[in-house]
Design a protein around this motif. Structure first.
Motif, PDB file in Angstrom:
ATOM      1  N   UNK A 125     -23.135  -7.783  21.029  1.00 31.78           N
ATOM      2  CA  UNK A 125     -23.449  -7.126  19.766  1.00 31.78           C
ATOM      3  C   UNK A 125     -23.441  -8.108  18.595  1.00 31.78           C
ATOM      4  N   UNK A 126     -22.441  -9.003  18.549  1.00 30.87           N
ATOM      5  CA  UNK A 126     -22.444  -9.944  17.429  1.00 30.87           C
ATOM      6  C   UNK A 126     -23.544 -10.993  17.588  1.00 30.87           C
ATOM      7  N   UNK A 127     -23.861 -11.368  18.824  1.00 39.69           N
ATOM      8  CA  UNK A 127     -24.966 -12.304  19.040  1.00 39.69           C
ATOM      9  C   UNK A 127     -26.272 -11.697  18.538  1.00 39.69           C
ATOM     10  N   UNK A 128     -26.495 -10.442  18.870  1.00 31.69           N
ATOM     11  CA  UNK A 128     -27.713  -9.755  18.426  1.00 31.69           C
ATOM     12  C   UNK A 128     -27.742  -9.544  16.921  1.00 31.69           C
ATOM     13  N   UNK A 129     -26.581  -9.641  16.278  1.00 30.11           N
ATOM     14  CA  UNK A 129     -26.501  -9.483  14.823  1.00 30.11           C
ATOM     15  C   UNK A 129     -26.629 -10.811  14.083  1.00 30.11           C
ATOM     16  N   UNK A 130     -26.810 -11.900  14.821  1.00 29.86           N
ATOM     17  CA  UNK A 130     -27.040 -13.197  14.199  1.00 29.86           C
ATOM     18  C   UNK A 130     -25.906 -14.185  14.283  1.00 29.86           C
ATOM     19  N   UNK A 131     -24.776 -13.788  14.845  1.00 27.33           N
ATOM     20  CA  UNK A 131     -23.640 -14.697  14.974  1.00 27.33           C
ATOM     21  C   UNK A 131     -23.824 -15.622  16.174  1.00 27.33           C
ATOM     22  N   UNK A 132     -23.307 -16.837  16.059  1.00 31.72           N
ATOM     23  CA  UNK A 132     -23.281 -17.773  17.174  1.00 31.72           C
ATOM     24  C   UNK A 132     -21.977 -17.591  17.948  1.00 31.72           C
ATOM     25  N   UNK A 133     -22.033 -17.843  19.254  1.00 28.83           N
ATOM     26  CA  UNK A 133     -20.843 -17.775  20.098  1.00 28.83           C
ATOM     27  C   UNK A 133     -20.794 -19.023  20.968  1.00 28.83           C
TER      28      UNK A 133
END
Length: 228
Positions: free
Chosen positions: A104-112
């Motif tokens: 979900x955070x990846x799809x929101x633009x965050x890097x992991x």
């Protein structure tokens, strides 16, 4: 509308300003009608809402600039146990819920990113399945890996969150804008971080932090003072 020892609180946002972590409107409704601070604390506690870290919860301000989450693997994405399959490969159990939170955070633009001392096929498979951007494996000296990820991402320390549970994570935990660990981490680690999760490693700790980043991180433009 509730009276908190003379303070009139109407919404989740106002409770956050007071330094309380309130996941959703339901907890405001739980506390509705109370007349004193001890009553509010008791009601929230009975709702399995635990205040900790001396500040009585998460410092939301530390999440507002976060654009990347970097994770240790063993003890954070897993419960620290490993087992060997019939092919002689070490294997780990990963949490589906943690994976959903990361996606979900990846799809929101965050890097992991993952930085781990281990080197194993199951970790690489997990990285590929979730679409994790960066992987550094096989080195317990994690500082060079952190600097490499930081340089490749173009981010500042203040824009990075890190989760780790052991002493070799300490240099990064002490550097980033937001640091977190799990309840059974080494004592020195627990003393160094900004936040200790309620959930254990390998069973919801990463989901807990990724959900907070999703809700309060840099790419949530719905928060007050942020442009769409």
């Amino acid at each position: 509308m509730m009276n908190f020892t003379g303070l009139l609180v109407r919404s989740v946002k106002e409770m956050n300003v007071l330094g309380l972590l309130v996941p959703d409107e339901s907890l405001v409704r739980v506390a509705k009608g109370t007349r004193s601070w001890p009553q509010v604390v008791a009601l929230l506690a009975r709702s399995a809402f635990i205040f900790h870290n001396h500040s009585m919860g998460l410092e939301i301000s530390r999440l507002r600039n976060i654009k990347m989450l970097i994770l240790d693997v063993d003890g954070i994405l897993t419960d620290c146990r490993i087992w060997m399959d019939t092919q002689g490969e070490w294997r780990r159990f990963f949490s589906i819920r943690d994976g959903v939170g990361l996606k979900r955070i990846i799809e929101s633009g965050y890097k992991v990113a993952l930085i781990t001392g281990s080197k194993a096929e199951d970790i690489r498979a997990r990285v590929k399945s979730l679409g994790i951007h960066y992987l550094h494996e096989g080195n317990l000296n994690k500082e060079p890996a952190y600097l490499d990820v930081k340089n490749k991402s173009g981010l500042e320390d203040s824009e990075i969150a890190y989760m780790g549970d052991d002493y070799f994570d300490l240099p990064i935990l002490r550097t980033v804008g937001f640091s977190a660990t799990v309840p059974d981490a080494m004592e020195e680690v627990k003393e160094a971080v900004h936040y200790i999760t309620l959930r254990p490693g390998g069973n919801g700790a990463v989901r807990e932090v990724s959900d907070y980043i999703f809700r309060y991180g840099a790419f949530n433009t719905s928060l007050p003072g942020r442009a769409e």
